[in-house]
Design an enzyme around this catalytic site. Structure first.
Site, short mmCIF file in Angstrom:
data_model
loop_
_atom_site.label_atom_id
_atom_site.label_comp_id
_atom_site.label_asym_id
_atom_site.label_seq_id
_atom_site.Cartn_x
_atom_site.Cartn_y
_atom_site.Cartn_z
N LYS A 73 0.82 -1.10 0.36
CA LYS A 73 0.37 -0.26 -0.13
C LYS A 73 0.74 0.95 -0.14
O LYS A 73 2.22 1.24 0.52
CB LYS A 73 -0.64 0.04 1.34
CG LYS A 73 -1.33 1.33 1.48
CD LYS A 73 -2.74 1.13 1.43
CE LYS A 73 -4.14 1.65 1.84
NZ LYS A 73 -4.88 1.65 2.94
N LYS A 98 0.98 5.72 0.39
CA LYS A 98 0.37 6.20 0.49
C LYS A 98 0.74 8.02 -0.35
O LYS A 98 2.05 7.66 -0.78
CB LYS A 98 0.73 7.30 2.06
CG LYS A 98 0.22 5.62 3.09
CD LYS A 98 -1.28 6.14 3.71
CE LYS A 98 -1.41 5.23 4.26
NZ LYS A 98 -3.37 5.45 4.81
N ASP A 143 -3.04 4.86 -2.29
CA ASP A 143 -3.58 5.86 -1.04
C ASP A 143 -4.30 6.78 -1.27
O ASP A 143 -2.98 7.09 -0.18
CB ASP A 143 -3.82 4.42 0.16
CG ASP A 143 -5.23 5.54 0.68
OD1 ASP A 143 -6.11 6.20 0.58
OD2 ASP A 143 -5.60 5.27 2.18
N GLU A 179 -7.15 4.04 -3.99
CA GLU A 179 -8.09 4.30 -2.59
C GLU A 179 -8.27 5.81 -2.33
O GLU A 179 -7.49 6.39 -2.28
CB GLU A 179 -7.15 3.93 -1.12
CG GLU A 179 -8.27 3.03 -0.46
CD GLU A 179 -7.68 2.44 0.94
OE1 GLU A 179 -7.25 1.52 0.68
OE2 GLU A 179 -7.39 2.70 2.16
N ASP A 238 -12.82 4.58 0.80
CA ASP A 238 -12.33 4.27 2.81
C ASP A 238 -13.26 5.62 3.63
O ASP A 238 -14.27 5.14 4.34
CB ASP A 238 -11.03 5.05 2.83
CG ASP A 238 -10.77 4.05 4.50
OD1 ASP A 238 -11.48 3.63 5.33
OD2 ASP A 238 -9.54 4.50 4.69
N LYS A 242 -13.35 -0.97 8.44
CA LYS A 242 -12.20 -0.39 9.68
C LYS A 242 -13.87 -0.51 10.52
O LYS A 242 -14.20 0.56 11.16
CB LYS A 242 -11.95 1.13 9.14
CG LYS A 242 -10.70 0.64 8.50
CD LYS A 242 -10.69 2.12 8.29
CE LYS A 242 -8.96 1.81 7.41
NZ LYS A 242 -8.49 3.44 6.84
N GLU A 285 -4.59 -5.20 5.39
CA GLU A 285 -3.44 -4.67 5.79
C GLU A 285 -3.20 -4.49 7.12
O GLU A 285 -2.85 -3.03 8.55
CB GLU A 285 -3.42 -2.52 4.73
CG GLU A 285 -5.04 -2.07 5.59
CD GLU A 285 -4.94 -0.77 5.30
OE1 GLU A 285 -4.51 -0.34 3.95
OE2 GLU A 285 -5.76 0.16 6.10
MG LIG Z 1 -7.57 4.20 3.18
#
Ligand SMILES: [Mg+2]
Length: 381
Positions: free
Chosen positions: A169, A171, A200, A226, A251, A275, A329
């Site tokens: 992943k 960022k 993301d 994402e 998300d 989440k 993750e």
């Molecule tokens: Mg996220």
């Protein structure tokens, strides 16, 4: 011998700050510490259950702060649940939902402690209270977020070799977008055939930026993007999806089952990140996952970078969900300088074994918690 129904006789909250192994650069800034809110409850027989809320560096990713979570639990949730008979997790989730609006992480931490306690009272895994496990191992992605392409690739190579991660992943920051997109494309290229990459954006782009840069990432072979747009821009992401055939993970826009239903009806995502911290608890996340399964939307088991305690709860939850197409993750404990658990959950061959011990299967390290509490209070007095 446990007496039923469960009644919570005491509730205690502690704030614990834990530095990250390395800072994470995201679209809203760089975070270097995790704020954990630990909740301990005991029942009428003296059994204990624990849960946590993980707030990454303050109220920047989401709306809640660790201080706010503590206040919401102590001032509003505790008086509403202490001494009240609870038949199970659904009943507890319903009561928490009726007690206060919003405050998702606060409710999630308390619900997690109840889940732990329900399992411990029977000396059984808490998975029992989520319908049992559909899988005993969860694939785990690793995050590459230094913002530097060479460092990211070197770290990815180490993660692949040491722990066998098959998905990364990345960022993305808000500035230097062209350079950032090139970094992601280089990472995808470096791991082609060995690991896939999800990027993301954490709401950092607008529609024009997404339409300009996503084709490049699609061409490079990015697995999924994402939350590229702000959570309020649902029409924008629908238009982006209608023009580009790219996997879009929702998300921050998700908050509960009703937003999941809205997004699926509008075609605003092809995958959902799960989440409990964001959804107000594990039961709410499981409901949201049910809507995704029914709508043909893929699932990705998200993290708020929890310690082994919250990671165990998420692993048990994700293990109980029939479809988890994009893995997870759940690398939280690996990203923190220390853990609340005496034995940290670890990743081997790219997977995390779902804990099987009583409750959430985690034993807390009380000495370390005392140290962290002292350090946190010293800083925030
Ligand atoms: Mg996220």
């Amino acid at each position: 011998m446990t007496t039923v129904p469960l009644k919570i006789s005491s509730l205690k909250v502690q704030r614990l700050d834990i530095p990250l192994v390395q800072p994470i650069a995201m679209s809203f800034g760089t975070v270097s510490k995790q704020n954990i809110v630990l909740v301990r409850i005991t029942d009428q027989d003296g059994a204990e259950g624990c849960g946590e809320a993980a707030i990454l560096g303050g109220p920047y990713w989401g709306a809640e702060s660790a201080e706010g979570v503590q206040a919401a639990i102590e001032k509003y949730i505790a008086p509403a649940i202490l001494g009240v008979p609870l038949d199970g997790l659904e009943a507890a989730s319903l009561l928490l939902g009726k007690t206060i609006r919003g405050n998702a992480a606060a409710k999630s931490a308390v619900e997690m402690a109840i889940l732990d306690l329900l399992g411990r009272r029977l000396d059984a895994s808490s998975a029992l209270f989520l319908g049992g496990l559909c899988r005993t191992q969860i694939p785990v992605a690793w995050t590459l977020s230094t913002g530097n392409v060479e460092t990211d690739i070197a770290e990815g190579e180490r993660a692949l070799l040491d722990r066998g991660h098959r998905r990364f992943k990345v960022k993305l920051a808000k500035t230097n977008i062209a350079q950032d997109v090139q970094r992601v494309a280089s990472i995808v290229e470096a791991f082609r055939g060995r690991a896939t990459v999800i990027a993301d954006v954490n709401q950092g782009w607008d529609e024009v930026t997404a339409l300009r840069y996503l084709p490049l990432l699609q061409e490079a072979g990015l697995e999924a993007i994402e939350q590229p747009l702000p959570s309020h821009d649902i029409e924008g992401i629908v238009r982006v999806r209608s023009r580009l055939n790219i996997e879009v993970i929702a998300d921050e826009v998700l908050t509960d089952a009703s937003t999941a239903l809205l997004l699926s009806a509008k075609g605003a995502a092809s995958a959902f990140a799960l989440k409990p911290n964001r959804d107000g608890g594990l039961i709410n996340t499981k409901r949201l996952a049910g809507i995704a399964n029914a709508a043909g939307i893929k699932l990705y088991g998200g993290t708020a970078l929890e310690t082994s305690l919250g990671t165990a709860a998420s692993a048990i939850l994700y293990g109980s969900i029939p479809e988890l197409q994009l893995g997870s993750e759940l690398f939280g404990p690996l990203g923190l300088e220390c853990d609340l658990a005496s034995a940290s959950l670890s990743v081997r061959n790219g997977v995390l074994d779902v804990p099987t011990g009583a409750g959430l299967g985690v034993t807390l390290d009380e000495d370390r918690i005392r140290e962290l509490a002292e350090r946190t209070n010293a800083v925030f007095k």
